[in-house]
Motif scaffolding. Structure first.
Motif, PDB file in Angstrom:
ATOM      1  N   TYR A  67       0.775  -1.045   0.058  1.00 41.85           N
ATOM      2  CA  TYR A  67       0.033   0.076  -0.190  1.00 41.85           C
ATOM      3  C   TYR A  67       0.677   1.267   0.058  1.00 41.85           C
ATOM      4  CZ  TYR A  67      -3.994  -2.816   1.124  1.00 41.85           C
ATOM      5  OH  TYR A  67      -4.948  -3.860   1.040  1.00 41.85           O
ATOM      6  N   GLN A  68       2.018   1.083   0.188  1.00 43.36           N
ATOM      7  CA  GLN A  68       3.163   2.228   0.258  1.00 43.36           C
ATOM      8  C   GLN A  68       2.846   3.101  -1.071  1.00 43.36           C
ATOM      9  OE1 GLN A  68       6.956   0.870   0.853  1.00 43.36           O
ATOM     10  NE2 GLN A  68       6.432   0.253   3.065  1.00 43.36           N
ATOM     11  N   LEU A  71      -1.814   4.729  -1.072  1.00 40.08           N
ATOM     12  CA  LEU A  71      -2.338   5.016   0.198  1.00 40.08           C
ATOM     13  C   LEU A  71      -3.889   4.966   0.277  1.00 40.08           C
ATOM     14  CD1 LEU A  71       0.112   7.577   1.970  1.00 40.08           C
ATOM     15  CD2 LEU A  71       0.221   5.085   1.963  1.00 40.08           C
TER      16      LEU A  71
END
Length: 281
Positions: A67-68, A71
């Motif tokens: 998910y970095q 977001l």
């Protein structure tokens, strides 16, 4: 069985069992609390909400690396990313706290939660046992985009195989295609098969060109038999078969990088290649 069709909608068996367990809890809570005039429906809804929120948080924490770069994906629950163990623990702790603080509802709340958990555990176990009986890849009539017959077992060989059931008119299918394309490059030891449901090969070919997708093993299931055989009534559906040909996991709905990574963990060993190497292919 993977999903149940309700009119134009399709609900996964896992989600259906959760809803069933919640309904049973509401009924038992209402019957038990009626004698003492202690309604617990609102409290049960709070417990269910806490369980779902913490299950999502637990999943995001576990797969945060995926998910970095997205977001917003953290709050996009369409990928079905929930850590049920985390949610269950949170639900039990919150229930214990409420029973400690509110003595009047202890009996009704305890009975309702216990009934819901028993229902969920029993039905999930039965469905799990049924799914374990599914051996081997389904024998369905598939063709390549040149309309030549293709044997799915020959493609699978002795390697883990991911079969994605999709269609060009399905928005979630379109959104997840880049995720699967990257996974196909990243995991060369896993077969990825894209079985289009009910469309002409020319339609499929045109779609791939328009979306600039480079996929291997794109097949056509003109009769839509695959979904019926495995008990799926919604798209997209993704099936995960072990090297022995056993169905080890299923996913109804859109896949994210995180939810795909979770399902791929069901395979005992995978050999990802570095991102740079995958992109250079």
């Amino acid at each position: 069985m993977i999903s149940v069709g309700i009119g134009p909608l399709s609900l996964s068996i896992g989600h259906l069992l959760l809803v069933l367990a919640f309904v049973v809890a509401l009924i038992v809570g209402a019957l038990t609390g009626r004698k003492r005039k202690t309604p617990v429906a609102g409290t049960l809804a709070d417990i269910f909400l806490v369980a779902m929120v913490t299950a999502r948080i637990g999943f995001v924490v576990r797969y945060f690396e995926h998910y970095q770069n997205d977001l917003w994906g953290i709050i996009d629950i369409r990928d079905g990313g929930f850590d049920m163990a985390t949610g269950l623990i949170a639900a039990l702790l919150f229930t214990a706290y409420l029973m400690w603080k509110r003595a009047a509802i202890r009996r009704a709340l305890g009975s309702a939660v216990a009934a819901g958990l028993i229902t969920w555990g029993f039905t999930s176990g039965v469905i799990g046992l049924i799914n374990q009986q599914t051996q081997g890849l389904p024998e369905v009539a598939l063709t390549n985009l040149n309309e030549e017959p293709v044997n799915l077992e020959a493609i699978a060989g002795n390697r883990p195989t991911v079969v994605n059931l999709w269609a060009t008119w399905c928005p979630p299918c379109i959104r997840e295609m880049p995720v699967l394309e990257q996974a196909q490059q990243r995991y060369p030891d896993i077969n990825f098969v894209f079985a289009n449901q009910g469309e002409h090969p020319e339609t499929i070919r045109k779609f791939l060109m328009e979306q600039n997708l480079n996929l291997s093993h794109v097949l056509s299931d003109r009769q839509g038999q695959f979904g019926r055989v495995v008990g799926s009534y919604g798209l997209p559906t993704t099936l995960f078969y072990s090297a022995e040909g056993n169905l080890v996991d299923t996913h109804l709905g859109e896949l994210s990088h995180a939810s795909l990574a979770r399902s791929l963990e069901r395979f005992e060993s995978t050999s990802p290649v570095e991102t740079g190497q995958a992109n250079s292919r």
